[in-house]
Design a protein around this motif. Sequence first.
Motif, PDB file in Angstrom:
ATOM      1  N   ARG A  99     -84.397 -73.375 -27.565  1.00 45.17           N
ATOM      2  CA  ARG A  99     -85.049 -73.151 -28.855  1.00 45.17           C
ATOM      3  C   ARG A  99     -84.261 -72.060 -29.563  1.00 45.17           C
ATOM      4  O   ARG A  99     -84.195 -70.938 -29.081  1.00 45.17           O
ATOM      5  CB  ARG A  99     -86.484 -72.686 -28.684  1.00 45.17           C
ATOM      6  N   GLU A 100     -83.662 -72.424 -30.676  1.00 43.51           N
ATOM      7  CA  GLU A 100     -82.810 -71.518 -31.451  1.00 43.51           C
ATOM      8  C   GLU A 100     -81.738 -70.925 -30.539  1.00 43.51           C
ATOM      9  O   GLU A 100     -80.927 -71.653 -30.019  1.00 43.51           O
ATOM     10  CB  GLU A 100     -83.656 -70.451 -32.148  1.00 43.51           C
ATOM     11  N   ASP A 101     -81.739 -69.613 -30.306  1.00 46.79           N
ATOM     12  CA  ASP A 101     -80.723 -68.978 -29.467  1.00 46.79           C
ATOM     13  C   ASP A 101     -81.222 -68.657 -28.067  1.00 46.79           C
ATOM     14  O   ASP A 101     -80.576 -67.907 -27.340  1.00 46.79           O
ATOM     15  CB  ASP A 101     -80.239 -67.678 -30.131  1.00 46.79           C
ATOM     16  N   ILE A 102     -82.354 -69.182 -27.667  1.00 49.29           N
ATOM     17  CA  ILE A 102     -82.935 -68.912 -26.355  1.00 49.29           C
ATOM     18  C   ILE A 102     -82.781 -70.155 -25.479  1.00 49.29           C
ATOM     19  O   ILE A 102     -83.244 -71.236 -25.825  1.00 49.29           O
ATOM     20  CB  ILE A 102     -84.432 -68.545 -26.459  1.00 49.29           C
ATOM     21  N   TYR A 103     -82.125 -69.974 -24.337  1.00 50.18           N
ATOM     22  CA  TYR A 103     -81.999 -71.035 -23.342  1.00 50.18           C
ATOM     23  C   TYR A 103     -82.925 -70.684 -22.185  1.00 50.18           C
ATOM     24  O   TYR A 103     -82.870 -69.580 -21.648  1.00 50.18           O
ATOM     25  CB  TYR A 103     -80.570 -71.119 -22.800  1.00 50.18           C
ATOM     26  N   ALA A 128     -78.753 -66.080 -26.243  1.00 52.35           N
ATOM     27  CA  ALA A 128     -77.348 -66.205 -26.646  1.00 52.35           C
ATOM     28  C   ALA A 128     -76.959 -65.206 -27.723  1.00 52.35           C
ATOM     29  O   ALA A 128     -75.800 -64.807 -27.807  1.00 52.35           O
ATOM     30  CB  ALA A 128     -77.082 -67.623 -27.137  1.00 52.35           C
ATOM     31  N   LYS A 129     -77.899 -64.792 -28.528  1.00 52.19           N
ATOM     32  CA  LYS A 129     -77.598 -63.841 -29.602  1.00 52.19           C
ATOM     33  C   LYS A 129     -77.316 -62.450 -29.042  1.00 52.19           C
ATOM     34  O   LYS A 129     -76.362 -61.791 -29.433  1.00 52.19           O
ATOM     35  CB  LYS A 129     -78.772 -63.797 -30.578  1.00 52.19           C
ATOM     36  N   GLU A 130     -78.164 -62.002 -28.113  1.00 55.47           N
ATOM     37  CA  GLU A 130     -78.010 -60.668 -27.525  1.00 55.47           C
ATOM     38  C   GLU A 130     -77.207 -60.697 -26.225  1.00 55.47           C
ATOM     39  O   GLU A 130     -76.892 -59.644 -25.688  1.00 55.47           O
ATOM     40  CB  GLU A 130     -79.381 -60.053 -27.271  1.00 55.47           C
ATOM     41  N   GLU A 131     -76.927 -61.873 -25.696  1.00 53.33           N
ATOM     42  CA  GLU A 131     -76.215 -62.065 -24.442  1.00 53.33           C
ATOM     43  C   GLU A 131     -76.885 -61.334 -23.288  1.00 53.33           C
ATOM     44  O   GLU A 131     -76.259 -60.556 -22.570  1.00 53.33           O
ATOM     45  CB  GLU A 131     -74.750 -61.658 -24.588  1.00 53.33           C
ATOM     46  N   ILE A 132     -78.175 -61.626 -23.097  1.00 58.14           N
ATOM     47  CA  ILE A 132     -78.962 -61.014 -22.027  1.00 58.14           C
ATOM     48  C   ILE A 132     -79.610 -62.119 -21.203  1.00 58.14           C
ATOM     49  O   ILE A 132     -80.175 -63.063 -21.749  1.00 58.14           O
ATOM     50  CB  ILE A 132     -80.025 -60.065 -22.595  1.00 58.14           C
ATOM     51  N   VAL A 133     -79.529 -61.976 -19.880  1.00 58.31           N
ATOM     52  CA  VAL A 133     -80.143 -62.910 -18.945  1.00 58.31           C
ATOM     53  C   VAL A 133     -81.306 -62.198 -18.270  1.00 58.31           C
ATOM     54  O   VAL A 133     -81.148 -61.078 -17.789  1.00 58.31           O
ATOM     55  CB  VAL A 133     -79.123 -63.384 -17.881  1.00 58.31           C
ATOM     56  N   THR A 134     -82.487 -62.848 -18.235  1.00 60.45           N
ATOM     57  CA  THR A 134     -83.659 -62.278 -17.559  1.00 60.45           C
ATOM     58  C   THR A 134     -84.355 -63.364 -16.759  1.00 60.45           C
ATOM     59  O   THR A 134     -84.128 -64.549 -16.969  1.00 60.45           O
ATOM     60  CB  THR A 134     -84.665 -61.687 -18.575  1.00 60.45           C
ATOM     61  N   ASN A 135     -85.211 -62.937 -15.857  1.00 60.28           N
ATOM     62  CA  ASN A 135     -86.124 -63.854 -15.183  1.00 60.28           C
ATOM     63  C   ASN A 135     -87.321 -63.073 -14.671  1.00 60.28           C
ATOM     64  O   ASN A 135     -87.330 -61.842 -14.678  1.00 60.28           O
ATOM     65  CB  ASN A 135     -85.431 -64.638 -14.065  1.00 60.28           C
ATOM     66  N   THR A 136     -88.359 -63.778 -14.234  1.00 59.14           N
ATOM     67  CA  THR A 136     -89.574 -63.131 -13.741  1.00 59.14           C
ATOM     68  C   THR A 136     -89.868 -63.499 -12.297  1.00 59.14           C
ATOM     69  O   THR A 136     -90.836 -63.020 -11.735  1.00 59.14           O
ATOM     70  CB  THR A 136     -90.786 -63.525 -14.607  1.00 59.14           C
ATOM     71  N   LEU A 137     -89.047 -64.338 -11.693  1.00 61.46           N
ATOM     72  CA  LEU A 137     -89.257 -64.796 -10.322  1.00 61.46           C
ATOM     73  C   LEU A 137     -88.248 -64.151  -9.378  1.00 61.46           C
ATOM     74  O   LEU A 137     -87.236 -63.606  -9.822  1.00 61.46           O
ATOM     75  CB  LEU A 137     -89.118 -66.316 -10.259  1.00 61.46           C
ATOM     76  N   PRO A 138     -88.495 -64.222  -8.082  1.00 58.49           N
ATOM     77  CA  PRO A 138     -87.510 -63.697  -7.124  1.00 58.49           C
ATOM     78  C   PRO A 138     -86.193 -64.459  -7.186  1.00 58.49           C
ATOM     79  O   PRO A 138     -86.156 -65.638  -7.538  1.00 58.49           O
ATOM     80  CB  PRO A 138     -88.185 -63.913  -5.764  1.00 58.49           C
ATOM     81  N   PHE A 139     -85.128 -63.762  -6.852  1.00 55.53           N
ATOM     82  CA  PHE A 139     -83.803 -64.371  -6.823  1.00 55.53           C
ATOM     83  C   PHE A 139     -83.067 -63.894  -5.588  1.00 55.53           C
ATOM     84  O   PHE A 139     -83.436 -62.907  -4.960  1.00 55.53           O
ATOM     85  CB  PHE A 139     -83.006 -64.021  -8.089  1.00 55.53           C
ATOM     86  N   ASN A 140     -82.024 -64.618  -5.215  1.00 55.15           N
ATOM     87  CA  ASN A 140     -81.128 -64.183  -4.153  1.00 55.15           C
ATOM     88  C   ASN A 140     -79.724 -64.587  -4.540  1.00 55.15           C
ATOM     89  O   ASN A 140     -79.527 -65.423  -5.418  1.00 55.15           O
ATOM     90  CB  ASN A 140     -81.522 -64.774  -2.794  1.00 55.15           C
TER      91      ASN A 140
END
Length: 176
Positions: A99-103, A128-140
Motif C-alpha cells: 500500500r503506497e510505500d509500505i510493503y 520504502a520512503k524511510e527505508e526502515i524494516v520492522t516487525n512485531t514477532l520473534p525472529f532468528n
Amino acid sequence: MVIRAFVLILLVLSVTSYFIPVENVIKKDNEVETPLLVFNDSTMYTLTTDSMNRIVYAKEVYRFEKRDVMHEGALTLKNFDSKNNYVTDVLYSDIIVKREDIYKFFKNVRFKREDFISLNTDELFYNAKEEIVTNTLPFNGNYYNNTIKGDNLYLDMKSYFMKSNNTHFEIDMKNK
C-alpha cells in the motif's frame, strides 16, 4: 360506505409508510473485491536517474484499487552502505501486500543482506520512503557465522542501525 373506508385506510397506510425511514443495509462481509489487474510471473523495476534500485518479483500479483497483493515474491533493494559500498538486500515472502510505500511481508519471511546477515520471521514491514524494516514477532537468523534471536526488530537500512527486544546473540568461537 365500505369503499370509502377502504380508500381511507389505503390513504392512511400510504401516508404513514412514506414517512417511515428505510435503511439500505449492505453487508460488507459478503462483498468480494475483484482485482483490477492480475499478473503471473511478473517482475517490476523501479528506476531512478542514477540506477535501478528496487526489483519486485512475484509468481502472482493482484492489483486492487488501493493495494497490491503478491504471492511467492521477493523484493530486491540495491543501495550503498555507510562505507559507500554497493550492497544488495533481498526480502522473500509467501505473501506481500503493498500500500503506497509500505510493503508488508507475511508467512516464511526471509531477509538477506549480501552473504553476511540473514533473518527469518513470519512478518516484516518495510517502509520504502524511510527505508526502515520492522516487525512485531520473534525472529532468528545469522550474522556472519553467529546466531541471533529476538523480538520486535527495528532495522534502519540507511545507517544500518539494528535493535530488537529480548535479543540473544551467540558467537561462534570455533571459526575465528
